[in-house]
Design a protein around this motif. Structure first.
Motif, PDB file in Angstrom:
ATOM      1  N   PHE A  44       0.838  -1.200   0.000  1.00 60.70           N
ATOM      2  CA  PHE A  44       0.000   0.000   0.000  1.00 60.70           C
ATOM      3  C   PHE A  44       0.878   1.258   0.000  1.00 60.70           C
ATOM      4  CE2 PHE A  44      -1.727   3.434   2.652  1.00 60.70           C
ATOM      5  CZ  PHE A  44      -2.805   3.826   1.867  1.00 60.70           C
ATOM      6  N   TYR A  45       1.842   1.308   0.907  1.00 60.56           N
ATOM      7  CA  TYR A  45       2.697   2.494   0.994  1.00 60.56           C
ATOM      8  C   TYR A  45       3.550   2.670  -0.257  1.00 60.56           C
ATOM      9  CZ  TYR A  45       1.217   2.975   5.812  1.00 60.56           C
ATOM     10  OH  TYR A  45       0.454   3.147   6.941  1.00 60.56           O
ATOM     11  N   LYS A  46       3.989   1.578  -0.862  1.00 57.03           N
ATOM     12  CA  LYS A  46       4.728   1.690  -2.125  1.00 57.03           C
ATOM     13  C   LYS A  46       3.839   2.297  -3.205  1.00 57.03           C
ATOM     14  CE  LYS A  46       8.138  -2.001  -1.595  1.00 57.03           C
ATOM     15  NZ  LYS A  46       8.565  -3.326  -2.094  1.00 57.03           N
ATOM     16  N   ARG A  47       2.573   1.882  -3.261  1.00 55.59           N
ATOM     17  CA  ARG A  47       1.633   2.466  -4.240  1.00 55.59           C
ATOM     18  C   ARG A  47       1.403   3.943  -3.969  1.00 55.59           C
ATOM     19  NH1 ARG A  47      -1.188  -2.257  -3.107  1.00 55.59           N
ATOM     20  NH2 ARG A  47      -2.781  -1.108  -1.941  1.00 55.59           N
ATOM     21  N   GLU A  48       1.563   4.345  -2.710  1.00 55.42           N
ATOM     22  CA  GLU A  48       1.379   5.745  -2.330  1.00 55.42           C
ATOM     23  C   GLU A  48       2.683   6.533  -2.435  1.00 55.42           C
ATOM     24  OE1 GLU A  48      -1.483   7.284  -1.678  1.00 55.42           O
ATOM     25  OE2 GLU A  48      -2.602   5.435  -2.007  1.00 55.42           O
ATOM     26  N   ASP A  49       3.664   5.994  -3.166  1.00 57.84           N
ATOM     27  CA  ASP A  49       4.954   6.639  -3.467  1.00 57.84           C
ATOM     28  C   ASP A  49       5.914   6.733  -2.285  1.00 57.84           C
ATOM     29  OD1 ASP A  49       4.296   7.018  -6.173  1.00 57.84           O
ATOM     30  OD2 ASP A  49       3.229   8.865  -5.706  1.00 57.84           O
ATOM     31  N   PHE A  50       5.764   5.853  -1.295  1.00 60.33           N
ATOM     32  CA  PHE A  50       6.743   5.782  -0.222  1.00 60.33           C
ATOM     33  C   PHE A  50       7.878   4.867  -0.659  1.00 60.33           C
ATOM     34  CE2 PHE A  50       3.217   7.426   2.103  1.00 60.33           C
ATOM     35  CZ  PHE A  50       3.722   8.025   3.247  1.00 60.33           C
ATOM     36  N   ASN A  51       9.097   5.189  -0.248  1.00 58.41           N
ATOM     37  CA  ASN A  51      10.276   4.391  -0.554  1.00 58.41           C
ATOM     38  C   ASN A  51      10.855   3.810   0.723  1.00 58.41           C
ATOM     39  OD1 ASN A  51      10.512   5.013  -3.442  1.00 58.41           O
ATOM     40  ND2 ASN A  51      10.862   7.088  -2.703  1.00 58.41           N
ATOM     41  N   ILE A  52      11.392   2.617   0.626  1.00 60.50           N
ATOM     42  CA  ILE A  52      12.055   2.004   1.772  1.00 60.50           C
ATOM     43  C   ILE A  52      13.427   2.648   1.934  1.00 60.50           C
ATOM     44  CG2 ILE A  52      13.049  -0.125   2.696  1.00 60.50           C
ATOM     45  CD1 ILE A  52      10.820  -1.639   1.122  1.00 60.50           C
ATOM     46  N   ILE A  53      13.672   3.166   3.129  1.00 65.33           N
ATOM     47  CA  ILE A  53      14.957   3.799   3.435  1.00 65.33           C
ATOM     48  C   ILE A  53      15.886   2.808   4.124  1.00 65.33           C
ATOM     49  CG2 ILE A  53      16.076   5.581   4.819  1.00 65.33           C
ATOM     50  CD1 ILE A  53      13.572   7.236   4.507  1.00 65.33           C
ATOM     51  N   SER A  54      15.337   2.053   5.065  1.00 62.21           N
ATOM     52  CA  SER A  54      16.161   1.103   5.799  1.00 62.21           C
ATOM     53  C   SER A  54      15.300   0.006   6.401  1.00 62.21           C
ATOM     54  CB  SER A  54      16.949   1.810   6.904  1.00 62.21           C
ATOM     55  OG  SER A  54      16.080   2.330   7.892  1.00 62.21           O
ATOM     56  N   LYS A  55      15.977  -1.027   6.847  1.00 61.23           N
ATOM     57  CA  LYS A  55      15.347  -2.142   7.528  1.00 61.23           C
ATOM     58  C   LYS A  55      15.958  -2.182   8.927  1.00 61.23           C
ATOM     59  CE  LYS A  55      14.590  -7.055   6.539  1.00 61.23           C
ATOM     60  NZ  LYS A  55      14.953  -8.125   5.594  1.00 61.23           N
ATOM     61  N   GLN A  56      15.115  -2.347   9.938  1.00 56.05           N
ATOM     62  CA  GLN A  56      15.591  -2.297  11.310  1.00 56.05           C
ATOM     63  C   GLN A  56      14.755  -3.222  12.177  1.00 56.05           C
ATOM     64  OE1 GLN A  56      15.014   1.885  11.365  1.00 56.05           O
ATOM     65  NE2 GLN A  56      12.945   1.791  12.180  1.00 56.05           N
ATOM     66  N   VAL A  57      15.172  -3.404  13.413  1.00 57.96           N
ATOM     67  CA  VAL A  57      14.423  -4.208  14.366  1.00 57.96           C
ATOM     68  C   VAL A  57      13.853  -3.281  15.426  1.00 57.96           C
ATOM     69  CG1 VAL A  57      14.555  -6.034  16.103  1.00 57.96           C
ATOM     70  CG2 VAL A  57      15.837  -6.256  13.963  1.00 57.96           C
ATOM     71  N   GLU A  58      12.545  -3.349  15.616  1.00 56.54           N
ATOM     72  CA  GLU A  58      11.893  -2.554  16.657  1.00 56.54           C
ATOM     73  C   GLU A  58      12.225  -3.188  18.003  1.00 56.54           C
ATOM     74  OE1 GLU A  58       7.584  -2.668  17.605  1.00 56.54           O
ATOM     75  OE2 GLU A  58       7.649  -0.611  16.807  1.00 56.54           O
ATOM     76  N   LEU A  59      12.796  -2.401  18.895  1.00 59.88           N
ATOM     77  CA  LEU A  59      13.287  -2.927  20.168  1.00 59.88           C
ATOM     78  C   LEU A  59      12.175  -3.452  21.068  1.00 59.88           C
ATOM     79  CD1 LEU A  59      16.023  -0.240  20.945  1.00 59.88           C
ATOM     80  CD2 LEU A  59      16.318  -2.510  19.919  1.00 59.88           C
TER      81      LEU A  59
END
Length: 76
Positions: A44-59
Motif C-alpha cells: 500500500f505504501y509503495k503504491r502511495e509513493d513511499f520508498n524504503i529507506i532502511s530495515k531495522q528491528v523494533e526494540l
C-alpha cells in the motif's frame, strides 16, 4: 509519532488512500515504520509513493520493520 489505522472492514475501499492524501497536502515529507511481514501495508505504501529507506528491528517487539519515506519534491 502518530499512528493511522484503518478498520479491517474498511480496508481496500479507498479510506487509507484518502487519509494519506489528506496528510500529504499539509506536509512536504512523511516517514513511517511498518513491519516487513505486513506485506499488504508495505505494498500500500509503495503504491502511495513511499520508498524504503532502511530495515531495522523494533526494540519493543523484536519485529523487523521498514523505515519508509515520502517526499513531495520527488513525487511530483
Amino acid at each position: 509519532m502518530i499512528g493511522i489505522f484503518v478498520d479491517r472492514k474498511y480496508r481496500s475501499s479507498g479510506v487509507g488512500h484518502k487519509l494519506i492524501k489528506y496528510v500529504k497536502e499539509s506536509h512536504n515529507e512523511l516517514r513511517l515504520e511498518v513491519y516487513t511481514k505486513n506485506k499488504g501495508a508495505v505494498n500500500f505504501y509503495k503504491r502511495e509513493d513511499f520508498n524504503i529507506i532502511s530495515k531495522q528491528v523494533e526494540l519493543d517487539t523484536d519485529e523487523t520493520e521498514y523505515l519508509m519515506s515520502w517526499n513531495k519534491i520527488n513525487s511530483d
